[in-house]
Enzyme design. Structure first.
Site, PDB file in Angstrom:
ATOM      1  N   HIS A  95      14.885   9.297  -1.283  1.00 49.10           N
ATOM      2  CA  HIS A  95      16.069   7.917  -2.066  1.00 49.10           C
ATOM      3  C   HIS A  95      17.550   8.459  -2.768  1.00 49.10           C
ATOM      4  CE1 HIS A  95      16.776   3.461  -2.001  1.00 49.10           C
ATOM      5  NE2 HIS A  95      17.701   4.007  -3.401  1.00 49.10           N
ATOM      6  N   ASP A 148      12.324   7.989   2.888  1.00 37.34           N
ATOM      7  CA  ASP A 148      12.508   6.875   1.861  1.00 37.34           C
ATOM      8  C   ASP A 148      12.416   5.532   2.979  1.00 37.34           C
ATOM      9  OD1 ASP A 148      13.728   4.833   0.089  1.00 37.34           O
ATOM     10  OD2 ASP A 148      16.007   5.530   0.674  1.00 37.34           O
ATOM     11  N   CYS A 197      22.714   2.944  -2.454  1.00 35.50           N
ATOM     12  CA  CYS A 197      20.623   2.274  -3.664  1.00 35.50           C
ATOM     13  C   CYS A 197      21.460   0.853  -3.019  1.00 35.50           C
ATOM     14  CB  CYS A 197      20.357   2.332  -4.501  1.00 35.50           C
ATOM     15  SG  CYS A 197      19.221   1.264  -4.692  1.00 35.50           S
TER      16      CYS A 197
END
Length: 306
Positions: free
Chosen positions: A275, A244, A196
């Site tokens: 994600h 995502d 991330c």
């Protein structure tokens, strides 16, 4: 309405994909907690309680430990490092294979492990231990160290990290990369893996220190600033979750730049996963895809770090 099954929720009802999308928005500051919870409440008519939904979406770090800090094959400790262009000093979780310490003059390749947008939580520390079990010296800095460190609560950690100067944070991770690459036990080879926000930092490192970084693996991370992207040469392996949409929307332009750079890159997209699919502390975790991606990551580091 597309749904995703999750083992984290003790229910026969699958968690609707909207819930994962809203959690992603909440986790990245696009919506606040009140909006997130109000949206989740609209799903209770489908037979899902708020407690089931939140338990599936929020981290449960008791589920994330794959390698104990007491594992005899590793030695875990903390180290500080100087960051003159950042916050002056940083601190991170250092995990070394026990055999490297036991044998005089032995060295090993190093891997910088970079957390999400909430500080050095238990999941990321476990990732560092997993790497050490595979023979790498792993170092996981805590971006929140200047504010007292990860607070033990992701919501608070997220707010703390959001309050920090982004340019100084980036310099802290550059300093951390240089620190671990030059460690006395280092072979001189440096890799980086991040998730991330950490994926973004890996992309940034690949662009700002391309000759010092020997292998980069960003998981669902956005690219570096556009002006820096032509510096990326690789080797770099990018990992994406098929669902995502936010991060994946940045990939086509980034890939064009990598092709123009003649960069050494490979990208993997895992269909049907969200994600955060590698994070085994939440309902977004996809065991099969996480294991495949991790096997590829270790093989990539073995190939390029020796």
């Amino acid at each position: 309405m597309k749904s995703v099954n999750t083992s984290s929720a003790a229910t026969s009802h699958p968690i609707p994909q909207e819930a994962f999308d809203w959690y992603d928005e909440y986790a990245h500051g696009i919506i606040d907690r009140r909006t997130f919870m109000r949206r989740l409440a609209t799903l209770t008519a489908a037979g899902l309680s708020l407690s089931v939904l939140t338990s599936a979406l929020m981290p449960n770090y008791a589920e994330a430990e794959q390698v104990s800090f007491n594992d005899p094959d590793i030695k875990a400790s903390y180290s500080t490092f100087t960051s003159p262009k950042g916050h002056g000093e940083g601190k991170g979780y250092l995990v070394v294979p026990a055999k490297i310490i036991a044998e005089p003059n032995r060295t090993a390749p190093t891997v910088l492990v970079i957390h999400e947008n909430r500080g050095l939580n238990p999941y990321v520390k476990d990732v560092a231990r997993r790497l050490a079990k595979q023979g790498f010296i792993a170092f996981a800095p805590d971006a929140l160290y200047p504010l007292g460190g990860y607070p033990g609560n992701d919501d608070e950690g997220r707010a703390m990290q959001r309050s920090m100067d982004k340019a100084k944070l980036e310099q802290d991770f550059i300093a951390a990369a240089n620190f671990i690459k030059s460690h006395t036990l280092s072979s001189g080879k440096l890799g980086a893996v991040g998730f991330c926000f950490g994926g973004y930092i890996v992309n940034m490192l690949a662009a700002t220190m391309p000759t010092e970084l020997d292998a980069a693996v960003p998981y669902y991370g956005t690219p570096a600033a556009e002006a820096l992207r032509p510096n990326v040469k690789g080797p770099i392996m990018l990992q994406f979750g098929g669902l995502d949409e936010r991060v994946n929307a940045t990939w086509p332009d980034y890939e064009k730049t990598l092709k123009a750079n003649k960069a050494n890159y490979i990208a993997h997209t895992y269909p049907g996963v969200n994600h955060g699919f590698h994070n085994d502390s939440t309902g977004r975790y996809a065991p099969k895809e996480a294991e495949l991606s991790w096997t590829r990551t270790i093989a990539f580091f073995n190939k390029h770090l020796g």
